[in-house]
Design an enzyme around this catalytic site. Structure first.
Site, PDB file in Angstrom:
ATOM      1  N   GLU B 265       0.893  -1.155   0.000  1.00 39.53           N
ATOM      2  CA  GLU B 265       0.000   0.000   0.000  1.00 39.53           C
ATOM      3  C   GLU B 265       0.926   1.198   0.000  1.00 39.53           C
ATOM      4  OE1 GLU B 265      -1.219   3.013   1.676  1.00 39.53           O
ATOM      5  OE2 GLU B 265      -2.138   1.886   3.338  1.00 39.53           O
ATOM      6  N   CYS B 302      -2.197   7.850   4.728  1.00 41.62           N
ATOM      7  CA  CYS B 302      -2.297   7.453   3.318  1.00 41.62           C
ATOM      8  C   CYS B 302      -3.541   8.066   2.705  1.00 41.62           C
ATOM      9  CB  CYS B 302      -2.385   5.946   3.155  1.00 41.62           C
ATOM     10  SG  CYS B 302      -2.064   4.981   4.608  1.00 41.62           S
TER      11      CYS B 302
END
Lengths: 526, 526
Positions: B265, B302
């Site tokens: 990720e 994120c």
């Protein structure tokens, strides 16, 4: 339906201008008409642009429309009638019953995916309702479904001109998932490919699908195949073929600016482990079953039993004697192409010349072209374990029997093998404890484990796994046969606090698709 | 619990001998004790050998044992008490409430996976009973379940020292799937990592799990991280971090003799699309929500909203004015490390110096070390579309507002963006038609779509998707948060004609695990 030699780009027929592909009848080594001129980058660009253009429209169509489309493809394939069967026989050397059976399998597969689409389990719908009162923080309304990845490049396989080719499992599962498909036809059966492609083209028209949902290209792997996989609007790849071919596509896909998944079904030698009590009780029956599986279709299956593991001793000798007799009694069969025949002969020669391997038996020979002569070789576990070269796949009716001196050697062999599509266990009740000890290793090594059957014959159903660890496939998390194949072409999307009017129908509270939903952590049937 | 600076290999504590890692308090730039000497290939080999040895035993344990193990890890983390909270605060500069909240999230995540394991839906059990009478060929008995892939390498993230680190989502989901885990600790919070590692080690002991089910290594990425991913007995990788770091691991994994899946990720700028009617009605509220999301945790998420798409005009000016006022009123916040602070300053400078970008507002500055000063910049859609460089992630509280002249520019921007973790839509009913037209593009670009919220805040639940197309992640088919994360570490296996005594309990007729089963194409609840 006329075979024209043209590619199918959406609803158009397009003549290529690169090197011609010529189909050949392997039973006679005679070329068939017409020529199929290869495509180039421009044709790839056209087909993928149409697929990309079709993608949002196609995936927006309801599950029912998509299911009807898949069923219509099956109908249109059947409507091709004998011309399809005859052309496929001529291009592959496969007998009529096999081609007709494969046509049925192909149609059944399309219809199964229609039912999978209607059932809607593949959408994996989930609803976590909002918890506005939760402390310290409220929970938003969260909903989850799977959507298609995007246009998929499919590479037809040589050994199943229908079931693993233009309208085969990869195409059917990708279309079922909601992905447009661009097929690169296998050069060994271009006429069969065009016929099936025209059936799909016709179904696209009848069902009023966006034309880009399907295209069919001819050409060399380096021109058309590589360009397809590298195209930024291709989002996944389905392939069945050689290890070198699959690995080449994996490398192209991994090195794109945006890497994409490749589902390559490649290389498997499908070990058969014969347990001692079974062998003592039924050596002859086990031998007969094995030879029948080995001989089927000239051994041109990904699941051909290429290795047999057996305990040395008198029962083993009885087994080998029966295998030898039945192998010698086999006739020859036409292989799919001169290239495959050539590779088969080289594989057999390499085993014949190996110091640690002896020939047990071979079938009769023939003067006809491209005839597969079955071979069974024998070696010792120690020899096999010491030479990685003995693990290479020989595509055709050849198998290597490995004699063991102990169950520990069974275990060593199982741990030693690369990833496989299948592992077969021949056993009876008295072998249970020995099998239990080996099962965890077998599970780690293969996608399908069989008891007292043979690996050839792959049922199209919900529970099938035609997959396995590398190099059996490029991605052990998937199967290329059976309903779970659809999952290869999906990805999850979450919708947070969406107004009801914008929610996808799969995750609406009133469940208009009547599909299973996981609501507040409880699975609910429709 | 004492922090010793040692690695945890199974139940042993092992001193490294490579270059020391030293934790630093970013609020003071002072080093913390002790030193953590890095591991090398030998430590990787030891940890992976133990994991491999543990694999078959661990996966053979019942779902209930596995669930209790996950719950015990949660209990042991809580039992670390204030020492964990204090160390995590010192190593990250994050405030107490955030660390305590993150601890709760981490424990909740472990407990959620315990419930996922008990529910058993993840096994995807399928049974196709034999059809011995079927013509022309009978159907074998075929059963399907998912089994774990094998030992998993997990890389802790810097920005969530608990929830995306040693006992974070990757570890929890891999252990839930039945995979042993070898963690490479993030060098920014080694003491926190050791403490949590010892809690897991304690849970392994209490639950009498095979010791190799968990190990924790320290060291440089090139030494320990690369060696882990390259190890033949590592079968999957979980990573949260930078794009360059994730891509490096993807390359190592793709070039192994046996390629393995990498779940990285990586990079997302999380566009927020503000629709015109919403803006006209609530410009100030939208601005306040945006600035709060931007400022949260110094933007070190994120899911930080790094881009805002808005229609130019008077409402836009009202929005920008409010954003400017609220941004200027923000205080500074300590960033996680000097390296992250440095990269943030470089990102801000590069936007500041860009000819086509203007600074709208910045927050107050501070003389303390490593302080994140929030920034909001403005540009035009045309400028953004012409310069790929403007799409780079600036990790921290910085966002770029893109002014559009038309809805067509909204669409162009959406198509232009790389893959994202999230796309947010600020809208009201009057915007519905415009949003409907954009939704298919948004779905193609992101793993999670939000209406009238902000992307920070990622719920741990069944319906979460924390994933998305490359470069948001390396594999859009998965999520790293929520129950579906378990699916990353599983592969299907089919059992053909197995005697009942050898069948896995998940696919037995009597369904002893009381899990959902797909029987003869019909989904049955337990």
């Amino acid at each position: 339906m006329q075979i024209t030699g043209q590619m199918l780009i959406g609803q158009s027929s397009v003549q290529g201008h690169k090197k011609a592909i010529r189909a050949l009848n392997p039973a006679t080594n005679e070329y068939l008409q017409p020529e199929f001129l290869g495509g180039d980058q421009q044709h790839v660009d056209q087909a993928v642009a149409l697929a990309w253009q079709a993608f949002d429209d196609y995936r927006a169509m309801g599950n029912e429309s998509r299911a009807v489309f898949l069923e219509t493809i099956a109908d249109e394939i059947l409507a091709l009638g004998d011309s399809l069967v005859e052309r496929a026989m001529a291009e592959t050397g496969l007998p009529q019953a096999r081609i007709e059976g494969e046509r049925g399998r192909t149609m059944g597969q399309l219809r199964m995916f229609a039912s999978v689409v209607r059932m809607g389990k593949f959408l994996d719908a989930r609803i976590d309702p909002a918890l506005p009162e939760r402390a310290p923080l409220p929970r938003a309304d969260l909903r989850f479904q799977k959507i298609p990845l995007g246009p998929v490049a499919v590479f037809g396989a040589s050994n199943f001109p229908l079931a693993f080719s233009v309208a085969g499992g990869d195409t059917a599962s990708a279309l079922a998932a909601g992905c447009p498909v661009v097929v690169k036809a296998h050069s060994a059966h271009p006429g069969t490919s065009e016929l099936v492609g025209r059936a799909i083209q016709q179904a696209v028209k009848k069902c009023q699908m966006p034309e880009g949902v399907f295209s069919l290209l001819f050409g060399a792997g380096a021109d058309v195949g590589g360009a397809l996989v590298a195209h930024p609007h291709i989002k996944a790849v389905g392939f069945t073929g050689s290890r070198s071919g699959g690995v080449a596509l994996m490398n192209i896909a991994a090195n794109r600016p945006e890497p994409i998944p490749v589902y390559a079904e490649m290389s498997s030698i499908n070990p058969v482990f014969i347990m001692s009590n079974k062998l003592a009780a039924e050596a002859k029956a086990v031998a007969s079953g094995f030879v029948a599986s080995l001989a089927m279709g000239a051994g041109q299956f990904c699941t051909n039993p290429g290795l047999v593991v057996v305990m040395d001793g008198p029962d083993c000798e009885a087994f080998l004697q029966q295998v030898a007799e039945e192998t010698q009694a086999l006739g020859t069969q036409t292989m799919l192409s001169p290239g495959i025949y050539q590779a088969y002969c080289e594989g057999v020669n390499s085993l014949t010349e190996h110091d640690g391997v002896s020939l047990l038996a071979q079938s009769a020979s023939s003067d006809l072209p491209n005839q597969c002569q079955a071979h069974v070789f024998v070696t010792q576990a120690k020899t096999f374990l010491a030479d990685k070269g003995l693990e290479g796949e020989v595509f055709g009716s050849t198998s290597l029997v490995i004699k063991c001196q102990s169950l520990e050697e069974y275990r060593q062999l199982a741990e030693h093998f690369e990833g496989q599509l299948t592992i077969t266990i021949q056993m009876n009740d008295a072998d249970s404890d020995a099998v239990k000890a080996l099962l965890p290793v077998f599970e780690r090594k293969a996608g399908r484990l069989l008891c007292n059957g043979y690996p050839t014959g792959v049922e199209v159903c919900q529970a099938m796994v035609h997959g396995g660890p590398f190099p059996a496939t490029s991605d052990s998390r998937s199967t290329s046969v059976g309903s779970a194949a659809i999952e290869r072409f999906l990805r999850p999307v979450c919708y947070q606090d969406f107004p009801a009017s914008l929610l996808p129908s799969s995750v609406r509270d009133d469940n208009p698709l009547t599909i299973p939903q996981l609501v507040d952590s409880k699975l609910k049937l429709a």
